[in-house]
Design a protein around this motif. Structure first.
Motif, PDB file in Angstrom:
ATOM      1  N   ALA A 154      37.474  40.036  47.783  1.00 11.70           N
ATOM      2  CA  ALA A 154      38.018  41.303  47.292  1.00 11.70           C
ATOM      3  C   ALA A 154      36.889  42.282  46.978  1.00 11.70           C
ATOM      4  O   ALA A 154      37.002  43.480  47.247  1.00 11.70           O
ATOM      5  N   TRP A 155      35.813  41.772  46.423  1.00 13.36           N
ATOM      6  CA  TRP A 155      34.644  42.628  46.170  1.00 13.36           C
ATOM      7  C   TRP A 155      34.145  43.225  47.478  1.00 13.36           C
ATOM      8  O   TRP A 155      33.867  44.423  47.553  1.00 13.36           O
ATOM      9  N   ARG A 156      34.045  42.399  48.491  1.00  8.10           N
ATOM     10  CA  ARG A 156      33.577  42.890  49.799  1.00  8.10           C
ATOM     11  C   ARG A 156      34.548  43.914  50.381  1.00  8.10           C
ATOM     12  O   ARG A 156      34.140  44.800  51.148  1.00  8.10           O
ATOM     13  N   ALA A 157      35.831  43.788  50.032  1.00  9.92           N
ATOM     14  CA  ALA A 157      36.839  44.733  50.523  1.00  9.92           C
ATOM     15  C   ALA A 157      36.817  46.051  49.763  1.00  9.92           C
ATOM     16  O   ALA A 157      37.525  46.987  50.146  1.00  9.92           O
ATOM     17  N   GLY A 158      36.039  46.119  48.687  1.00  7.74           N
ATOM     18  CA  GLY A 158      35.910  47.379  47.958  1.00  7.74           C
ATOM     19  C   GLY A 158      36.353  47.360  46.511  1.00  7.74           C
ATOM     20  O   GLY A 158      36.153  48.343  45.792  1.00  7.74           O
ATOM     21  N   TYR A 159      36.977  46.268  46.056  1.00 11.46           N
ATOM     22  CA  TYR A 159      37.385  46.188  44.652  1.00 11.46           C
ATOM     23  C   TYR A 159      36.157  45.997  43.771  1.00 11.46           C
ATOM     24  O   TYR A 159      35.233  45.273  44.122  1.00 11.46           O
ATOM     25  N   ARG A 160      36.161  46.648  42.622  1.00 15.42           N
ATOM     26  CA  ARG A 160      35.023  46.560  41.716  1.00 15.42           C
ATOM     27  C   ARG A 160      35.407  46.124  40.306  1.00 15.42           C
ATOM     28  O   ARG A 160      34.530  45.827  39.500  1.00 15.42           O
ATOM     29  N   ALA A 161      36.682  46.066  39.992  1.00 15.81           N
ATOM     30  CA  ALA A 161      37.134  45.702  38.654  1.00 15.81           C
ATOM     31  C   ALA A 161      38.238  44.665  38.756  1.00 15.81           C
ATOM     32  O   ALA A 161      39.164  44.795  39.577  1.00 15.81           O
ATOM     33  N   PHE A 162      38.154  43.635  37.916  1.00 16.03           N
ATOM     34  CA  PHE A 162      39.076  42.506  37.973  1.00 16.03           C
ATOM     35  C   PHE A 162      39.604  42.212  36.575  1.00 16.03           C
ATOM     36  O   PHE A 162      38.928  42.444  35.575  1.00 16.03           O
ATOM     37  N   GLY A 163      40.833  41.708  36.515  1.00 17.02           N
ATOM     38  CA  GLY A 163      41.466  41.415  35.233  1.00 17.02           C
ATOM     39  C   GLY A 163      41.842  39.954  35.123  1.00 17.02           C
ATOM     40  O   GLY A 163      42.393  39.372  36.063  1.00 17.02           O
ATOM     41  N   TYR A 181      27.467  34.406  43.580  1.00 13.48           N
ATOM     42  CA  TYR A 181      27.590  35.484  44.556  1.00 13.48           C
ATOM     43  C   TYR A 181      26.768  36.668  44.052  1.00 13.48           C
ATOM     44  O   TYR A 181      27.293  37.548  43.348  1.00 13.48           O
ATOM     45  N   PRO A 182      25.478  36.726  44.384  1.00 13.80           N
ATOM     46  CA  PRO A 182      24.604  37.769  43.839  1.00 13.80           C
ATOM     47  C   PRO A 182      25.109  39.189  44.103  1.00 13.80           C
ATOM     48  O   PRO A 182      24.871  40.092  43.297  1.00 13.80           O
ATOM     49  N   GLU A 183      25.821  39.376  45.220  1.00 14.91           N
ATOM     50  CA  GLU A 183      26.293  40.724  45.533  1.00 14.91           C
ATOM     51  C   GLU A 183      27.340  41.214  44.528  1.00 14.91           C
ATOM     52  O   GLU A 183      27.629  42.405  44.446  1.00 14.91           O
ATOM     53  N   MET A 184      27.917  40.278  43.740  1.00 16.25           N
ATOM     54  CA  MET A 184      28.935  40.647  42.759  1.00 16.25           C
ATOM     55  C   MET A 184      28.334  40.931  41.387  1.00 16.25           C
ATOM     56  O   MET A 184      29.061  41.005  40.391  1.00 16.25           O
ATOM     57  N   ALA A 185      27.034  41.135  41.306  1.00 17.78           N
ATOM     58  CA  ALA A 185      26.373  41.312  40.008  1.00 17.78           C
ATOM     59  C   ALA A 185      26.954  42.479  39.222  1.00 17.78           C
ATOM     60  O   ALA A 185      26.939  42.477  37.995  1.00 17.78           O
ATOM     61  N   GLY A 186      27.492  43.480  39.907  1.00 16.05           N
ATOM     62  CA  GLY A 186      28.044  44.640  39.207  1.00 16.05           C
ATOM     63  C   GLY A 186      29.532  44.572  38.959  1.00 16.05           C
ATOM     64  O   GLY A 186      30.128  45.564  38.533  1.00 16.05           O
ATOM     65  N   ALA A 187      30.152  43.422  39.224  1.00 11.90           N
ATOM     66  CA  ALA A 187      31.599  43.316  39.053  1.00 11.90           C
ATOM     67  C   ALA A 187      31.993  43.485  37.590  1.00 11.90           C
ATOM     68  O   ALA A 187      31.345  42.959  36.693  1.00 11.90           O
ATOM     69  N   ARG A 188      33.080  44.197  37.379  1.00  2.00           N
ATOM     70  CA  ARG A 188      33.630  44.392  36.033  1.00  2.00           C
ATOM     71  C   ARG A 188      34.784  43.430  35.824  1.00  2.00           C
ATOM     72  O   ARG A 188      35.651  43.285  36.695  1.00  2.00           O
ATOM     73  N   PHE A 189      34.813  42.783  34.674  1.00  2.00           N
ATOM     74  CA  PHE A 189      35.941  41.943  34.299  1.00  2.00           C
ATOM     75  C   PHE A 189      36.527  42.453  32.992  1.00  2.00           C
ATOM     76  O   PHE A 189      35.810  42.769  32.052  1.00  2.00           O
ATOM     77  N   ASP A 190      37.870  42.552  32.947  1.00  2.00           N
ATOM     78  CA  ASP A 190      38.605  42.946  31.753  1.00  2.00           C
ATOM     79  C   ASP A 190      39.484  41.790  31.300  1.00  2.00           C
ATOM     80  O   ASP A 190      39.910  40.965  32.121  1.00  2.00           O
ATOM     81  N   MET A 191      39.785  41.734  30.013  1.00  2.00           N
ATOM     82  CA  MET A 191      40.776  40.796  29.484  1.00  2.00           C
ATOM     83  C   MET A 191      42.088  41.539  29.334  1.00  2.00           C
ATOM     84  O   MET A 191      42.157  42.550  28.621  1.00  2.00           O
ATOM     85  N   ILE A 192      43.131  41.055  30.005  1.00  6.87           N
ATOM     86  CA  ILE A 192      44.404  41.776  30.000  1.00  6.87           C
ATOM     87  C   ILE A 192      45.535  40.978  29.367  1.00  6.87           C
ATOM     88  O   ILE A 192      46.606  41.528  29.124  1.00  6.87           O
ATOM     89  N   GLY A 193      45.337  39.677  29.119  1.00  6.70           N
ATOM     90  CA  GLY A 193      46.417  38.847  28.611  1.00  6.70           C
ATOM     91  C   GLY A 193      46.387  38.688  27.106  1.00  6.70           C
ATOM     92  O   GLY A 193      45.476  39.171  26.421  1.00  6.70           O
ATOM     93  N   LEU A 233      36.470  45.703  28.919  1.00  6.46           N
ATOM     94  CA  LEU A 233      37.574  46.286  28.152  1.00  6.46           C
ATOM     95  C   LEU A 233      38.577  45.190  27.818  1.00  6.46           C
ATOM     96  O   LEU A 233      38.949  44.394  28.689  1.00  6.46           O
ATOM     97  N   ILE A 234      39.022  45.156  26.569  1.00  4.04           N
ATOM     98  CA  ILE A 234      40.109  44.268  26.139  1.00  4.04           C
ATOM     99  C   ILE A 234      41.369  45.117  26.057  1.00  4.04           C
ATOM    100  O   ILE A 234      41.487  45.999  25.202  1.00  4.04           O
TER     101      ILE A 234
END
Length: 243
Positions: free
Chosen positions: A55-64, A81-93, A109-110
């Protein structure tokens, strides 16, 4: 990942992302909004790290993520996956106070601060670690018994005390709409926006973030002011039909 294999799944993710962005752009246009105001959060709770990487390779940058233990697994796995070093993760639950230590300092972000007690626990943990957590207040706009969160009146009553916490920064509000009822969904999303506007005016805080809209109702959420849509099945499930 389905039987088409990694290459086929990667192609699906990229194509579906384009379709989602088009739906967001169309909904924004109907509301006279700039689609750049709407962030797309890929809810990765049902997939593995390999799918997140695709998904990161497809263009997504933020994950929940909705569970602290799954968040920890994703963060650990993403390190491969070093290329995902800038991935954002949020807590949504839903977040329990005894799990706060696994989340504070590990997410951008929570979304799901559903009580003053939880906000206080997040602030205590943040103060101990020297970090301030960006949070959203979860509001049960529809009043459904099955949903957690502040009532609108509860959010009004709790806001000042939460704003005063030393290691919490309230960025806005979050809500979930009733399933399979688009009219009710619109009422929830518009009600969330109106409550945000009221709280912002009263507090003098901008409260710019509205996290609402999921796979079945995100175009309506965009029309009503959402700035983050949380999409899981729409993003990751090839069998999901994007309406």
């Amino acid at each position: 990942m389905d039987g088409t294999g990694e290459e086929g799944y990667a192609a699906f993710l990229a194509e579906r992302r384009g379709e989602i962005l088009q739906r967001i752009a169309e909904a924004a246009a109907r509301a006279g909004r700039d689609p750049a105001e709407v962030a797309l959060l890929a809810v990765s709770k049902t997939v593995g790290v390999a799918e997140v990487d695709l998904a990161w390779r497809a263009g997504y940058r933020a994950f929940g993520e909705n569970r602290p233990q799954e968040l920890a697994r994703k963060l650990k796995g993403a390190a491969a996956y070093p290329e995902m070093a800038g991935a954002r993760f949020d807590m949504i639950g839903n977040l329990q106070t005894n799990k706060v230590r696994e989340v504070v300092g590990n997410v951008a972000l929570i979304h799901s601060v559903s009580s003053a007690r939880l906000a206080e626990a997040i602030s205590r943990r943040g103060a101990a670690r020297g970090v301030t957590s960006d949070v959203l207040l979860e509001v049960n706009v529809s009043g459904e018994q099955s949903k957690s969160g502040f009532s609108p009146d509860g959010a009004r009553a709790a806001l000042d005390a939460i704003l005063a916490l030393p290691a919490v920064s309230v960025r806005g509000l979050m809500a979930m709409a009733p399933a399979h009822d688009m009219d009710a969904a619109r009422r929830v999303f518009s009600g969330l926006r109106e409550l945000r506007d009221e709280l912002a005016a009263r507090s003098g805080m901008a409260l710019p973030v509205l996290s609402c809209g999921m796979s079945d109702d995100f175009p309506i959420a965009v029309e009503e002011g959402s700035t983050i849509v949380r999409l899981g099945r729409t993003v990751f499930d090839p069998s999901y039909v994007l309406g």
